[in-house]
Design an enzyme around this catalytic site. Structure first.
Site: not given
Length: 342
Positions: A110, A112-115, A159
């Site tokens: 995404s 948004l740094g999800s991982s 992140d």
């Protein structure tokens, strides 16, 4: 006993990419980012079945393993196993049978740094579970090592630190590998003005950041002058944007955001594409003054800036696009965990 944790996702405003090796190792990096009220979540439940069961409900993935001190890294829910393995190895804790369940408010890829946020979230649950002596810096540092070293996943450092600390932060990535997180005290009216000026648009296309990051690394390592100079300007934009933010100068904030996007596109060929450009064209025609893809690029979320009086016009125009506008507000806290006793 049940252990839960959550960690906030982030918007990258300026300096993105300067936290990625080898650039950060050679020149140092600077990042301005802020977390929002979209989160990664983790629940750990102790069980009696002598197994470790991993479930990512948002990904539709579920797998069980016999309880051991090291779970196999086999391409299925490796983020979960990476945290489990490292905690058992580094802290010498006795592994327990459990069920680990996670989900995220934003899809992988995404921007948004999800991982990385998910790694921090799972690690925080283990910290709570085993009462591990880890503060925000230690959690972020270990999360980075798990993701970038143990699992060999490409990416930077911002992140993990954003998820651990939360809020508005100006981050320094030193050439010796150390990181300094400077929390910013942004006045409430400025936060309100920024929230009123931003339209967050999800393109509907997640992307793997690895190929883009690898091209950025190659350009830096090979001394590609255009790419390196562009990254120098991107790093400087973090300094300039921090000042604009603290002064509440949204016009200057938007100008820097737009210029940073133009510089970012020079870092790798896949950072922009026709789908992204169309979204920019539509938003600009409706009143957006600037925009930037959050994260490595290629897809995911786009941050658009606009006069608050025209925000609804931009939102309405983007509703005709394949993606979707996502409402969000800035969040103050970083990752946290808690226990539920039966």
């Amino acid at each position: 006993m049940i252990i839960r944790s959550k960690a906030p996702l982030r918007l990258g405003f300026a300096g993105g990419g300067s936290d990625v090796s080898p650039y950060s190792d050679l020149y140092g990096g600077l990042i301005l980012n802020a977390t929002i009220n979209l989160y990664a979540y983790c629940t750990i439940e102790e069980t009696n079945d002598n197994k470790v069961t991993l479930t990512a409900t948002d990904l539709g993935q579920n797998k069980s393993y016999s309880l051991s001190k090291a779970l196999p890294i086999d391409g299925v829910l490796d983020l979960h196993k990476g945290v489990f393995n490292r905690v058992v190895r580094d802290f010498g804790v006795q592994p327990k049978a459990c069920r680990i369940t996670t989900y995220s408010d934003a899809p992988a890829g995404s921007g948004l740094g999800s991982s990385s946020t998910m790694v921090v979230c799972i690690l925080k649950a283990f910290v709570e579970w085993y009462n591990l002596p880890m503060g925000d810096y230690e959690i972020a540092r270990l999360a980075y090592q798990i993701e970038r070293v143990d699992l060999a996943l490409s990416g930077g450092k911002q992140d993990q630190y954003a998820a651990a600390f939360g809020g508005f932060n100006f981050m320094e990535f030193l050439t010796d590998g150390n990181v300094i997180v400077n929390p910013l005290r942004v006045k409430r009216w400025i936060v309100d003005e920024l929230e009123s000026s931003i339209v967050l648009y999800y393109t509907g296309a997640s992307r793997s950041s690895a190929a883009i990051i690898e091209e950025q690394k190659k350009n830096t390592s090979s001394g590609n002058a255009t790419a390196v100079e562009a990254m120098h300007r991107i790093k400087q934009s973090a300094i300039d944007m921090k000042r604009a933010l603290l002064e509440g100068n949204m016009k200057e904030f938007a100008r820097i955001l737009g210029q940073a996007w133009e510089d970012k596109k020079k870092m790798a060929t896949a950072i922009s594409n026709p789908m992204i450009q169309e979204a920019f064209d539509v938003a600009t025609a409706a009143g957006a003054t600037a925009g930037k893809v959050s994260g490595a690029g290629g897809g995911g979320f786009i941050i658009f800036m606009t006069d608050p009086a025209k925000r609804r016009l931009v939102i309405n125009a983007l509703k005709n696009m394949p993606g979707q506008v996502v409402g969000s507000q800035f969040s103050e806290g970083g990752t946290h965990g808690w226990k539920i006793y039966d």
